[in-house]
Structures are given as C-alpha cells and as structure tokens.
Design a protein around this motif. Sequence first.
Motif, PDB file in Angstrom:
ATOM      1  N   LEU A 104     -10.866 -47.894  11.725  1.00  0.00           N
ATOM      2  CA  LEU A 104     -11.867 -46.968  12.242  1.00  0.00           C
ATOM      3  C   LEU A 104     -13.260 -47.574  12.052  1.00  0.00           C
ATOM      4  N   SER A 105     -14.152 -47.273  12.959  1.00  0.00           N
ATOM      5  CA  SER A 105     -15.535 -47.738  12.846  1.00  0.00           C
ATOM      6  C   SER A 105     -16.476 -46.596  13.201  1.00  0.00           C
ATOM      7  N   PRO A 106     -17.568 -46.438  12.458  1.00  0.00           N
ATOM      8  CA  PRO A 106     -18.493 -45.321  12.724  1.00  0.00           C
ATOM      9  C   PRO A 106     -19.380 -45.602  13.933  1.00  0.00           C
ATOM     10  N   LEU A 107     -19.758 -44.549  14.615  1.00  0.00           N
ATOM     11  CA  LEU A 107     -20.669 -44.640  15.747  1.00  0.00           C
ATOM     12  C   LEU A 107     -21.932 -43.849  15.426  1.00  0.00           C
ATOM     13  N   PRO A 108     -23.091 -44.346  15.819  1.00  0.00           N
ATOM     14  CA  PRO A 108     -24.339 -43.612  15.560  1.00  0.00           C
ATOM     15  C   PRO A 108     -24.430 -42.362  16.431  1.00  0.00           C
ATOM     16  N   VAL A 109     -24.913 -41.296  15.848  1.00  0.00           N
ATOM     17  CA  VAL A 109     -25.115 -40.033  16.567  1.00  0.00           C
ATOM     18  C   VAL A 109     -26.477 -39.475  16.186  1.00  0.00           C
ATOM     19  N   PRO A 110     -27.098 -38.711  17.075  1.00  0.00           N
ATOM     20  CA  PRO A 110     -28.388 -38.088  16.738  1.00  0.00           C
ATOM     21  C   PRO A 110     -28.232 -37.076  15.596  1.00  0.00           C
ATOM     22  N   ASN A 111     -29.215 -37.025  14.736  1.00  0.00           N
ATOM     23  CA  ASN A 111     -29.193 -36.074  13.627  1.00  0.00           C
ATOM     24  C   ASN A 111     -29.648 -34.701  14.107  1.00  0.00           C
ATOM     25  N   VAL A 112     -28.880 -33.687  13.729  1.00  0.00           N
ATOM     26  CA  VAL A 112     -29.247 -32.304  14.019  1.00  0.00           C
ATOM     27  C   VAL A 112     -29.211 -31.529  12.714  1.00  0.00           C
ATOM     28  N   THR A 113     -29.907 -30.434  12.668  1.00  0.00           N
ATOM     29  CA  THR A 113     -30.008 -29.648  11.426  1.00  0.00           C
ATOM     30  C   THR A 113     -28.952 -28.575  11.318  1.00  0.00           C
ATOM     31  N   SER A 114     -28.308 -28.224  12.431  1.00  0.00           N
ATOM     32  CA  SER A 114     -27.386 -27.084  12.400  1.00  0.00           C
ATOM     33  C   SER A 114     -25.979 -27.470  11.923  1.00  0.00           C
ATOM     34  N   PHE A 115     -25.622 -28.760  11.949  1.00  0.00           N
ATOM     35  CA  PHE A 115     -24.309 -29.162  11.444  1.00  0.00           C
ATOM     36  C   PHE A 115     -24.339 -30.655  11.088  1.00  0.00           C
ATOM     37  N   GLU A 116     -23.338 -31.070  10.322  1.00  0.00           N
ATOM     38  CA  GLU A 116     -23.172 -32.481   9.961  1.00  0.00           C
ATOM     39  C   GLU A 116     -22.021 -33.062  10.766  1.00  0.00           C
ATOM     40  N   ILE A 149     -20.893 -32.672  24.899  1.00  0.00           N
ATOM     41  CA  ILE A 149     -21.117 -33.278  26.210  1.00  0.00           C
ATOM     42  C   ILE A 149     -21.248 -34.798  26.079  1.00  0.00           C
ATOM     43  N   SER A 150     -21.986 -35.233  25.050  1.00  0.00           N
ATOM     44  CA  SER A 150     -22.158 -36.678  24.859  1.00  0.00           C
ATOM     45  C   SER A 150     -20.832 -37.363  24.572  1.00  0.00           C
ATOM     46  N   LEU A 151     -19.927 -36.670  23.873  1.00  0.00           N
ATOM     47  CA  LEU A 151     -18.609 -37.251  23.600  1.00  0.00           C
ATOM     48  C   LEU A 151     -17.748 -37.285  24.853  1.00  0.00           C
ATOM     49  N   ASP A 184     -14.590 -23.970  26.990  1.00  0.00           N
ATOM     50  CA  ASP A 184     -14.012 -23.770  28.327  1.00  0.00           C
ATOM     51  C   ASP A 184     -14.761 -24.599  29.366  1.00  0.00           C
ATOM     52  N   CYS A 185     -16.084 -24.642  29.236  1.00  0.00           N
ATOM     53  CA  CYS A 185     -16.897 -25.399  30.189  1.00  0.00           C
ATOM     54  C   CYS A 185     -16.534 -26.882  30.177  1.00  0.00           C
ATOM     55  N   LEU A 186     -16.229 -27.394  29.005  1.00  0.00           N
ATOM     56  CA  LEU A 186     -15.940 -28.826  28.868  1.00  0.00           C
ATOM     57  C   LEU A 186     -14.452 -29.125  28.945  1.00  0.00           C
ATOM     58  N   ASN A 187     -13.647 -28.097  29.254  1.00  0.00           N
ATOM     59  CA  ASN A 187     -12.198 -28.278  29.370  1.00  0.00           C
ATOM     60  C   ASN A 187     -11.600 -28.791  28.062  1.00  0.00           C
ATOM     61  N   LEU A 188     -12.048 -28.238  26.957  1.00  0.00           N
ATOM     62  CA  LEU A 188     -11.535 -28.595  25.633  1.00  0.00           C
ATOM     63  C   LEU A 188     -10.661 -27.466  25.115  1.00  0.00           C
ATOM     64  N   GLN A 189      -9.686 -27.834  24.305  1.00  0.00           N
ATOM     65  CA  GLN A 189      -8.724 -26.873  23.799  1.00  0.00           C
ATOM     66  C   GLN A 189      -8.764 -26.847  22.283  1.00  0.00           C
ATOM     67  N   GLN A 190      -8.825 -25.644  21.709  1.00  0.00           N
ATOM     68  CA  GLN A 190      -8.795 -25.458  20.256  1.00  0.00           C
ATOM     69  C   GLN A 190      -7.376 -25.055  19.871  1.00  0.00           C
ATOM     70  N   LEU A 191      -6.754 -25.807  18.942  1.00  0.00           N
ATOM     71  CA  LEU A 191      -5.316 -25.677  18.693  1.00  0.00           C
ATOM     72  C   LEU A 191      -4.966 -24.787  17.504  1.00  0.00           C
ATOM     73  N   VAL A 192      -5.843 -24.593  16.541  1.00  0.00           N
ATOM     74  CA  VAL A 192      -5.503 -23.836  15.331  1.00  0.00           C
ATOM     75  C   VAL A 192      -5.441 -22.350  15.673  1.00  0.00           C
ATOM     76  N   ASP A 193      -4.300 -21.728  15.374  1.00  0.00           N
ATOM     77  CA  ASP A 193      -4.125 -20.313  15.706  1.00  0.00           C
ATOM     78  C   ASP A 193      -3.785 -19.458  14.495  1.00  0.00           C
ATOM     79  N   GLY A 194      -3.813 -20.035  13.294  1.00  0.00           N
ATOM     80  CA  GLY A 194      -3.537 -19.276  12.080  1.00  0.00           C
ATOM     81  C   GLY A 194      -4.698 -19.344  11.115  1.00  0.00           C
ATOM     82  N   PRO A 195      -4.769 -18.429  10.159  1.00  0.00           N
ATOM     83  CA  PRO A 195      -5.893 -18.404   9.212  1.00  0.00           C
ATOM     84  C   PRO A 195      -5.919 -19.672   8.364  1.00  0.00           C
ATOM     85  N   THR A 196      -7.124 -20.223   8.153  1.00  0.00           N
ATOM     86  CA  THR A 196      -7.314 -21.422   7.324  1.00  0.00           C
ATOM     87  C   THR A 196      -8.142 -21.122   6.088  1.00  0.00           C
ATOM     88  N   HIS A 197      -8.494 -19.852   5.867  1.00  0.00           N
ATOM     89  CA  HIS A 197      -9.281 -19.450   4.698  1.00  0.00           C
ATOM     90  C   HIS A 197      -8.511 -18.357   3.970  1.00  0.00           C
TER      91      HIS A 197
END
Length: 955
Positions: A104-116, A149-151, A184-197
Amino acid sequence: VQHVLKPGVDFTLLRSLNKKLDSKTHLTLQQLNVQSLSNKSGLMHDHILDKDIDIMCLSETWQQPGVYSVLNEACPPGYSYLEKARTTGRGGGLAVIFRENIHLSPLPVPNVTSFESLVLQCKHPLSALIYRPPKSQPTFISDIHDFLISLCTSHKNILVIGDFNIHMDSHTSRQTSDFKQVLDCLNLQQLVDGPTHNKGHILDLIITDSIPLTDLHIHDIGVSDHQAVTIKVPLSSHLNKPKRQMTYRNTKNIDSTSFTQHLQLLSPPLYSSVSDLMDYYNDNLSSILDIHAPQKTRTVTFTRSAPWFTDKLRAMKRLGRALERASKTSSLTVHKLAYREHQHTYAKALSTARSEHYSTVINNNPGNSKKLFSTVSHLLKPQIPSHHTPTAINCNIFLDSFTSKIDNIRSSLAPLQNSIHDISTTPVKQHLTHFIPTTQQEVEKIVCTSKPSTCSLDPIPSPLLKSHNQIISPLITKIINLSLKTGNVPLSLKTALIKPLLKKPSLDPENLSNYRPISNLPFISKILEKVVSSQLHNHLKTNSLHEKFQSGFRPSHSTETALIRVTNDLLMTSDSGSTSLLILLDLSAAFDTIDHNILLHRLQHIGLSDTILHWFRSYLTDRTEYVVLGNAKSRPHTITCGVPQGSVLGPTLFTIYMLPLGCVVGRHGINFHCYADDTQLYLKVSPSGSPSATLTRLSSCLEEINAWMRQNFLQLNGSKTEAIQTGTPQQLRTSPIASVSIFGHSIPLSPSITNLGVKFDPHLSFDNHVTHICKTSFFHLRNISKLRPFLSLSAAERLVHAFVSSRLDYCNALLIGIPGRNIQKLQFVQNSAARVLMRVRKYDHITPILRTLHWLPISARIEYKVLLHTHHCLHGDAPTYLTDLLTPHTATRTRSGQQHRLLAPRTRLMTMGDRAFEAAAPRLWNALPDHLRSPQTVDAFKKGLKTFLFKKAYS
C-alpha cells in the motif's frame, strides 16, 4: 534471520502457513474504532495474527505526531503500517496495518476540518479510511461530497471505510438523509446493515462502487464500545505471495578450533600480481566458510507469535476464546461483560510480558551498545514499508535513476576549458613517489579498530575476520604491500553494492528521487584505503597543502571549530559598527560528479608521482557498482566520474579537488569557510560605504565561483542557497539590503538559517537554536521515559547521552554569553533528563541528582568547552584559524600569577561597558542603604551592574 531461524522453530508449520497464504483468493480486511491504541497495542498485535487479518484499519488511535512506539508494538512481524496522527488537540488519528506483500502507498489529499482521512492505493483499487469526530460540523456533507467526487473521478474501484459517527439506522436524522443522497448521486453503496456500537447504532461503514465484497460480519472483540467490521476483498493477481527466500549461514555454531586449524593452513603464496593474490584470498576463505558454515536457503514467513508470548498468555488466550463463544451463543449481558473484562486483563498481561522481555534482552547484553540501539530503534522509529519488490527489474530501475541524475548534471555544465590549471602555485617541499610498506602489527591494529561492517562481497563476515585477526593478517598485509608496490588495486576491491534508502519517512516512496544511494564496499578495501590515507595525510601536513579554512575530514577540525571562527568574525564585524552578509552555498551530488582527469592533475600538482600516482589512477578507474534489493541485483555499471561513496579516501580526495576554490574566493577579498562540500561566504557591509558596491563585489565573486564550479563539473544548487544579514538590532534597522542576487535570482534575506546543524538568527542570539534543541530533546525524552521501566540505569544513561546530552553539547561553545533565559531553558532539559534517568518526582531537588550523576550544569559545560578549545589552541591541537585569534599576554613584570595568560581584546562594546561601569559604580554604590552595603554583596553588585551596563551598551 536471527528471529526466524532459531532453535525450536517448526519449518513444517511455516511451510504450511505459506501454502495457506498461497491458496487465498480474498484478503481479510477489518475496521475498528480502537479508542486509543496505547493500552491495547499488544492485544491488537495478537488479534491480527489470531484472526489472520491481512489489512487492519484503525481509527481513533490517539497517536501523537512523530511517536511510533505504540504502532511498532501493534504491528506483527511480516506486517507494515501507514499512519496519520491528528496534529492538533486530543484523540483522532488513523492507522492501517497490512501485510508487507500488499504494498500500500499513501496518496496526498486536501486537509479538511470536518473529518480525518487516509487514502491508500494498491495498484488499481483505491481505499480511504475515514474518521469523523462526533461533534457536529456543518461543513461535513459538502466536504465528504467533494472528497468522494475526487475519488470517483480519478479511480474506478474505490473502497471507503471508517467511523463516520452518523446514525445510518435513523430515519429522522437530516444528516443521515443528506449523506445517503450523496452516496446515491455518486452510485456508491453502503454495505453495513447491523449495529456497530454498543448502543445499537450503525456508525462504522463500508462504502464501495464496484468491488465485489463478501462475507461481511460484525463482532465485538471486547476492547472498545465499537465493534469490528470484517469483510473479504478479492485478491488481485498483481499481489505477491507473502513468503520470502531467506539465505543465511549459521556462523555462531562454528567450531572455533577446527576453523582456526583450517585458517592456519593458509600461507601467502608468491604471486607477482595483486589480483591473483586477492583471488587466492577470496577463494580460500570462501571455501573454508562453506565447510564450517554452509549457505542455506529456506522459504519462510514472518507470521508468528511474538517472542514474549508465554504459556500463561496462551492459556489466557484460550480462556478469552471460550468467553467470546459464550457471549455470542447466549447473548447474555453477564457473558459479554465477562468477555470484555477478560480482554482488558489480557491486554495488560501482554504489555507486562513485552516489557519484561525487552528488559531481559537489554540487561543480558551489558555494554553492547549495538544491541541496545537496535532494540530502541525497533521500538521507537517508524517502520517504513518496502514499496519495491526485490527483483532485478526494480534494481535496474533504481540504477538508471541514480546514474541519470549524475549524467544530467554533467551534461548541463559547460565543457572543460583551462580551469584544470587554476590552482595555487605553492611549491611542494617534498614529492611523494612511492608508498612505505606497512607492517603486520599496523594492519592488525587497523582491523581491530575498524567497525565490523560486512559486505556481501566479503569472503567471510567481518566479525569472524576480526576474531581471527592474527591468523589472517599476514595474508592481508601481503595483499596491501603488493598493491602499494605495484601501484595497482584489484578489481574485486573496486566493486560497490548500492542500497537505496528513503531520505525521510514522510517522502513519497514511489518517487525514486527521494532515495539516497548507500554504498557498501568490501572490508579489506577499507583496510587498504586506511593505510594509503595515513601516508597521504602525512604528506599534506608536511607540505602545508591543506586549505586553511577547510574543516572537513581533518584531524582536530570539526563543525564546531568552523562555526566558532565564523561566529567570531561576524561578532567582531558587528562590534566594529558594521553588519555582515552570510551566504550558504549548496552543491548537488558533489562527490559523484568529480572529473577523474582533473582530480589526477590535482594529485600530481600536490607532489604525487610515479608509483603513487599510478596507484590512484588504478584506484579511480574500472570501478563498478550494483544496486541490491534483497537477494536481487542489477546489471553492473562502470563508474566514470566521482569519488567512491562510503570509502575512506573519498572525502580526502574531494578536499584536494576543491583546493583552488580558496584562491578563487580570495581574489575578491571575501571571507569563506568550508566543511566538505558546504561552503559559506561572509563579508562586511560598511555603513559608511555604498551597499550597492558591496553587493556588486559579492555578485562578481559568486559569478566566478559558479564559472569555476561549472568548469570543474560541480553544480551549485541555487534553490538551496540561503542568505542572512547579521548585526545589532540598530544596525539591521538602518540597513537598506533586503535581498541578494545570486546566479540571476533574487534571494530574500532569511530570518533564520541552519548552518552545519546550528540555527543562526540575524542578532546571533541563538534563540531559534535553543528552542530547536529543547523541542527535539523533549521529544526523545518522552520516548526514553516510555522505555525507562524496563531499562537498567547504565543502559538508560547511554540512551540519554546519545539522544539528549549530545544535542546539548553540540557546538555549545557558540552559546557563551547568550541570555540567561536561554541557558535556563537548556538547564531545564538537562534537569528533566536527570529526572527521567533516576526516576524521581517532578518536585524533588535536582542539584543532588546532578552531583550523583557527575553532570556539569549547562553554563559550566559551555565554559568548559570554551576552555577546552583554548587549551587545544595553546598546545597546538587546534586549527590554525583558531590559534590565530589568541594573543599571549606580555607583562612588564613577571609574576607567578601572570604566567600563561592571554591578552583580552578591547572591543568597542566592552570598552563602552567598562567606561559606563567606572562612571556609574561609585554613585550607585553610595546610593545603596547601609544594610545592603556589606562586604558580602560587593562582588555580586559589581558583576550585576557591569552585566546590566554591557547589555544596555549593546542594545
């Protein structure tokens, strides 16, 4: 090899593990919000191995920037990691622990304050690890929208995982609705359907576009209020199998008596060719080593339990599995609480066992500094994953990168003109035509004092050669003397192995320009070079051929002596009422672009001829190099320029090559000082003169230096050239100079520059340097404090001296006379080091501790260093450029107390301070109340008043 190939290792088990890995069609990926890895690192290490996890994604690691000890503990053998710590505040932090074969190799991404975020690329698939703090951020939806979107626009197959802290199970949350619309706009699917907390919410997500993920399951591992999410990722065909071919020799079990008897049968034959004699040396020693320690090759894997994993821990692990099965089967709260409590107890037991293991390793090797520092490096330094498979193709790619850089530099320079004769015409008193043969005793001494660095080209390991020095030294002596007599260097001693090393962990490992070539030469070649170097230095010293202001690679010279002279000159210029311009020049790959014809002409000019000149010509020509990655090797490359990196003679030959530079600079009346390829120029800027005339003179000098460099195939790096103006605050405020024109580029004056490891500021107060020392020292002290519980006092003291005291003492002679507040900062570092070492409380009195350790206070260490340099100057053990600064005091009457005194220079500021003191002292003394004018306060009053008036005069 030492860890894997040891008694008790079941190679049948290792081969079965490899077969199991070879048959894999999917990678096991797991994501977990670990809620501080610091107290769970040992448990995560065990969990990754136990569950056979290929990629472990962790959020909320709570890792501090630059601290890698916790991740090193959590990373099993055969794994690597990539991390991203939160730079501000507490909490947060991301890490990915993965098998080394995945690359694996890291890729640079813009820094944002709302998430890491931590974005990783593995050829075609792209993975992103996300952690969003629970505190609401109004910009999160727009930030994550732009991020996804960038991804999606740059890659086809993407996988986004992590703790989003969004209640995906909620049907009333506006944020959840907005986030689902983004997917939905980006045609992405979220797979986790059970509680994780543990409160029943879906917070940890797995998002993809087209990757066929399978076997999703969620389970509690008992260390966090989040549950682990595991999924299978298809194994791409480009991934390498996690197995290695290990080649080794079991030299520790060699029968010393039998080995010695075989060596005694060696007798130096009567060869007239040094190459034939060298072949005899290599062939016979290799044959003897093959008999006593034959080379073996095994296919092994590093997937194994930690060395501190005991039977007690194994029993606790079995109990944990039983509790885990019970909690899953019954789903009773009592079973879940018992499982979680057991996991915390198990994590503490792992941490204790690890501490005891490393304590035993260090304490069982007293005086073994190499073992100590390798252990500390393994625990504290970042483990940089290898991104280049050890194949001949990759080796050739590295070789082309290294050689093309040199070829591009030389091709960009002007053709050679007549600069080969541009050298001082100082007559040589005595020519050197032949070498003096060395003796067996001298060779044995050199071998004993040399570092046991082994090259794979050596017929036997260097430690084994050193332990049988007296038996092998006659043959080595004959090889060296035959080489010196005939003026030839064997081809086998002119071959180097190049290993690429990433310059900094933060650099992109895919960019080959971020690698530094590390050269490794045969051990006997260094012995030969040390014999030659000794005679060459004697010749240079006898004929006074050294450049006076070149401090690199010379006895009694150092970076500290160089900076003492430069700083003294700058301060004296400021004292005279003028400012100074200091220019730091940087060369690109200076050692690698040297022209051999010019170098041989330099050697001939300094008095080397006949056999010696022929030896150096043989030493420089027909040299070859290979790039090595693991067991793979590149094609051979013939070196046509440069001096050998990693050699003994290389630095000395470079200083000889640079001899004419002093004449070039001297023609312009500009002061200079060199340390190897680091050159600094400084000149006086008179307030009464025209600044433009000074800058014109400097520009003319720099243009001639640049022309000389180009004609001698040396390239000045203008982007790394720095300039600073020094003087008092008043002098700098009135100076009109704001920038310096160098090679057609305008370089602004810097507020701070790093000169040979010391940070210079315009006022020469060294405030920035002291701050840097404190910051770096406390970083290392924090690491040492974590290791201190399982270190002996002597081992811990070696660490403190290596990482802290060395920084406090480096060039501390420059700090004489700095403000007391800076001395106090450094003293606080020393006090903290003593407390960590002696394990005492914060408020315990420090003076008795320093006395017990025999540590001088910082102010005394500075004064001691100045006195030490003065002693060396008076007894001929210091550079002449420092000795010239001292003037013996000549008294009209001889008194015992006035012997061996020096004349103190009468500087302008000191004279002002003395006059002010003489005028103000009687008046102020008489103004003091009677109860303060006691004899005990006289000295303190005079010292304090004089210091105050001196500072006032300076400002």
